[in-house]
Write a protein that holds these residues in place. Sequence first.
Motif, PDB file in Angstrom:
ATOM      1  N   PHE A   1     -44.665  15.023  17.706  1.00 31.79           N
ATOM      2  CA  PHE A   1     -44.346  13.822  18.460  1.00 31.79           C
ATOM      3  C   PHE A   1     -43.249  14.162  19.451  1.00 31.79           C
ATOM      4  CE2 PHE A   1     -41.426  13.749  14.843  1.00 31.79           C
ATOM      5  CZ  PHE A   1     -40.207  13.423  15.438  1.00 31.79           C
ATOM      6  N   ALA A   2     -42.972  13.233  20.381  1.00 33.24           N
ATOM      7  CA  ALA A   2     -41.924  13.462  21.375  1.00 33.24           C
ATOM      8  C   ALA A   2     -41.068  12.221  21.533  1.00 33.24           C
ATOM      9  CB  ALA A   2     -42.528  13.862  22.715  1.00 33.24           C
ATOM     10  N   VAL A   3     -39.751  12.423  21.594  1.00 35.57           N
ATOM     11  CA  VAL A   3     -38.775  11.357  21.821  1.00 35.57           C
ATOM     12  C   VAL A   3     -37.930  11.724  23.033  1.00 35.57           C
ATOM     13  CG1 VAL A   3     -36.710  10.209  20.913  1.00 35.57           C
ATOM     14  CG2 VAL A   3     -38.654  10.665  19.402  1.00 35.57           C
ATOM     15  N   CYS A   4     -37.803  10.803  23.968  1.00 31.48           N
ATOM     16  CA  CYS A   4     -36.885  10.969  25.090  1.00 31.48           C
ATOM     17  C   CYS A   4     -35.700  10.027  24.859  1.00 31.48           C
ATOM     18  CB  CYS A   4     -37.563  10.650  26.424  1.00 31.48           C
ATOM     19  SG  CYS A   4     -38.794  11.875  26.929  1.00 31.48           S
ATOM     20  N   PHE A   5     -34.497  10.517  25.118  1.00 31.53           N
ATOM     21  CA  PHE A   5     -33.337   9.679  24.825  1.00 31.53           C
ATOM     22  C   PHE A   5     -32.264   9.789  25.899  1.00 31.53           C
ATOM     23  CE2 PHE A   5     -31.836  13.760  23.301  1.00 31.53           C
ATOM     24  CZ  PHE A   5     -30.458  13.727  23.478  1.00 31.53           C
ATOM     25  N   GLY A   6     -31.599   8.650  26.094  1.00 26.92           N
ATOM     26  CA  GLY A   6     -30.342   8.580  26.818  1.00 26.92           C
ATOM     27  C   GLY A   6     -29.437   7.825  25.869  1.00 26.92           C
TER      28      GLY A   6
ATOM     29  N   PRO B   1     -32.430   1.046  15.010  1.00 27.33           N
ATOM     30  CA  PRO B   1     -32.104  -0.345  15.374  1.00 27.33           C
ATOM     31  C   PRO B   1     -31.777  -0.450  16.850  1.00 27.33           C
ATOM     32  CG  PRO B   1     -30.259   0.690  14.248  1.00 27.33           C
ATOM     33  CD  PRO B   1     -31.408   1.648  14.132  1.00 27.33           C
ATOM     34  N   LYS B   2     -32.051  -1.585  17.432  1.00 29.78           N
ATOM     35  CA  LYS B   2     -31.717  -1.796  18.839  1.00 29.78           C
ATOM     36  C   LYS B   2     -30.223  -2.056  18.955  1.00 29.78           C
ATOM     37  CE  LYS B   2     -36.269  -3.423  20.278  1.00 29.78           C
ATOM     38  NZ  LYS B   2     -37.052  -4.495  20.942  1.00 29.78           N
ATOM     39  N   GLU B   3     -29.538  -1.133  19.583  1.00 30.90           N
ATOM     40  CA  GLU B   3     -28.092  -1.202  19.691  1.00 30.90           C
ATOM     41  C   GLU B   3     -27.669  -1.477  21.129  1.00 30.90           C
ATOM     42  OE1 GLU B   3     -26.081  -1.085  17.231  1.00 30.90           O
ATOM     43  OE2 GLU B   3     -27.041   0.011  15.603  1.00 30.90           O
TER      44      GLU B   3
ATOM     45  N   GLY C   1     -24.013   6.733  27.746  1.00 32.46           N
ATOM     46  CA  GLY C   1     -25.406   7.076  27.991  1.00 32.46           C
ATOM     47  C   GLY C   1     -26.090   8.124  27.157  1.00 32.46           C
ATOM     48  N   THR C   2     -25.411   8.790  26.186  1.00 33.55           N
ATOM     49  CA  THR C   2     -26.068   9.888  25.492  1.00 33.55           C
ATOM     50  C   THR C   2     -25.892   9.756  23.992  1.00 33.55           C
ATOM     51  OG1 THR C   2     -25.574  11.332  27.369  1.00 33.55           O
ATOM     52  CG2 THR C   2     -26.324  12.389  25.359  1.00 33.55           C
ATOM     53  N   ALA C   3     -26.962   9.420  23.290  1.00 31.51           N
ATOM     54  CA  ALA C   3     -26.924   9.212  21.834  1.00 31.51           C
ATOM     55  C   ALA C   3     -27.597  10.393  21.134  1.00 31.51           C
ATOM     56  CB  ALA C   3     -27.606   7.902  21.469  1.00 31.51           C
ATOM     57  N   LEU C   4     -26.994  11.565  21.236  1.00 28.45           N
ATOM     58  CA  LEU C   4     -27.596  12.778  20.683  1.00 28.45           C
ATOM     59  C   LEU C   4     -27.748  12.702  19.167  1.00 28.45           C
ATOM     60  CD1 LEU C   4     -28.563  15.729  20.811  1.00 28.45           C
ATOM     61  CD2 LEU C   4     -26.152  16.421  20.702  1.00 28.45           C
ATOM     62  N   TYR C   5     -26.693  12.316  18.465  1.00 30.13           N
ATOM     63  CA  TYR C   5     -26.757  12.321  16.995  1.00 30.13           C
ATOM     64  C   TYR C   5     -27.813  11.347  16.484  1.00 30.13           C
ATOM     65  CZ  TYR C   5     -22.278  14.758  17.504  1.00 30.13           C
ATOM     66  OH  TYR C   5     -21.284  15.624  17.858  1.00 30.13           O
ATOM     67  N   ASP C   6     -27.896  10.171  17.094  1.00 32.74           N
ATOM     68  CA  ASP C   6     -28.947   9.223  16.704  1.00 32.74           C
ATOM     69  C   ASP C   6     -30.331   9.778  17.027  1.00 32.74           C
ATOM     70  OD1 ASP C   6     -27.050   7.490  15.785  1.00 32.74           O
ATOM     71  OD2 ASP C   6     -27.369   5.946  17.317  1.00 32.74           O
TER      72      ASP C   6
ATOM     73  N   GLU D   1     -23.837  17.264  24.397  1.00 33.68           N
ATOM     74  CA  GLU D   1     -22.821  16.236  24.590  1.00 33.68           C
ATOM     75  C   GLU D   1     -23.286  14.909  24.011  1.00 33.68           C
ATOM     76  OE1 GLU D   1     -20.924  15.979  28.343  1.00 33.68           O
ATOM     77  OE2 GLU D   1     -20.968  18.144  28.680  1.00 33.68           O
ATOM     78  N   GLU D   2     -22.328  14.140  23.541  1.00 30.16           N
ATOM     79  CA  GLU D   2     -22.609  12.912  22.793  1.00 30.16           C
ATOM     80  C   GLU D   2     -21.531  11.887  23.098  1.00 30.16           C
ATOM     81  OE1 GLU D   2     -22.965   9.866  20.489  1.00 30.16           O
ATOM     82  OE2 GLU D   2     -24.504  11.403  20.129  1.00 30.16           O
ATOM     83  N   ASN D   3     -21.972  10.615  23.308  1.00 31.68           N
ATOM     84  CA  ASN D   3     -20.951   9.586  23.541  1.00 31.68           C
ATOM     85  C   ASN D   3     -21.369   8.180  23.131  1.00 31.68           C
ATOM     86  OD1 ASN D   3     -22.692   8.747  25.623  1.00 31.68           O
ATOM     87  ND2 ASN D   3     -21.523   9.843  27.207  1.00 31.68           N
ATOM     88  N   SER D   4     -22.523   7.989  22.452  1.00 34.54           N
ATOM     89  CA  SER D   4     -22.907   6.605  22.165  1.00 34.54           C
ATOM     90  C   SER D   4     -23.703   6.408  20.875  1.00 34.54           C
ATOM     91  CB  SER D   4     -23.709   6.038  23.343  1.00 34.54           C
ATOM     92  OG  SER D   4     -24.930   6.737  23.507  1.00 34.54           O
TER      93      SER D   4
END
Length: 301
Positions: free
Chosen positions: A104-109, A144-146, A151-156, A183-186
Amino acid sequence: MAVGAGAQEDSAYHLRVDSHLIDTSVLVRDAKGQPVTGLAQQVFHVREDGAAQTVRYFASQRELPLSIGLIVDASDSQGKFVKEHEKEIEVFLREVMEPRDHAFAVCFGNHLRMVTDWSASSQQIVEGVQRFNKGDMNFPELGPKEERVLGTALYDAIYFPIQEKLAAERGRRRVLIVFSDGEENSSEHDLLDAITAAQGADTLIYAVRTTEHKEKDMNARDRYGMRVLDHLTEASGGRSFDVRQQDAKTIFASIATDLRSLYEIGYYSTNTQRDGTFRKVTIGVEGEGLKVQARAGYVAR
């Protein structure tokens, strides 16, 4: 997992899922760093917190099907790499995946978009990423919708795909391939949560660091991102790559070789307590110059 009567049939391979068996994907490298295949169960030795364990389950190379998650940082600087190498990613998936395998593929910001659900088609998987890169946001979200300010939720983006997709893939080799600068900030989860999820679901993390910065231009935040990816991959039994040091084809070829060379080892822990503590797992292998690459351990839940 254990082999026995009443097992679920998958081609000619029989498997019974047992939640109390501790199973670990293992890669063995020789003195030159090349994967070693064809080893027998008898050459592996397992210790948990120093106590010897008896190997009860063993599978080599392609006996277990493969489940892959592609995790793509879609920010402008990071998404560029994937856009430029979409064809190579598709070729990599086509070469490494066999009929029983899927991805599967997930794109994230700051949101996690499931751009392609489980599919055995490398073309379909990459097409989902392409649609996202062209501005299509009509994809389901993971987790969950947060409300996120940055802009970058790497850990999630690591935690939720493991918890919601890969954790249920018992009896398979499980892998995340992360395209990011680290990098991670959200995120609502932290680095330890991401590592614990990967170790708990025996998921190998491979990271392709896609920064455009040259070494002399890197700042403390850039170096932090590098160490994040190194910690994630090492603790889970995977590897990290830097596109400044290797070209994309070489990176994908290295990952593909690793995935074709995995062993799966399972044992029933002599410590039967499910007390939420971390158990350090050490796997040794007989043979001159041979080294094992595997997750560092697991939390006994």
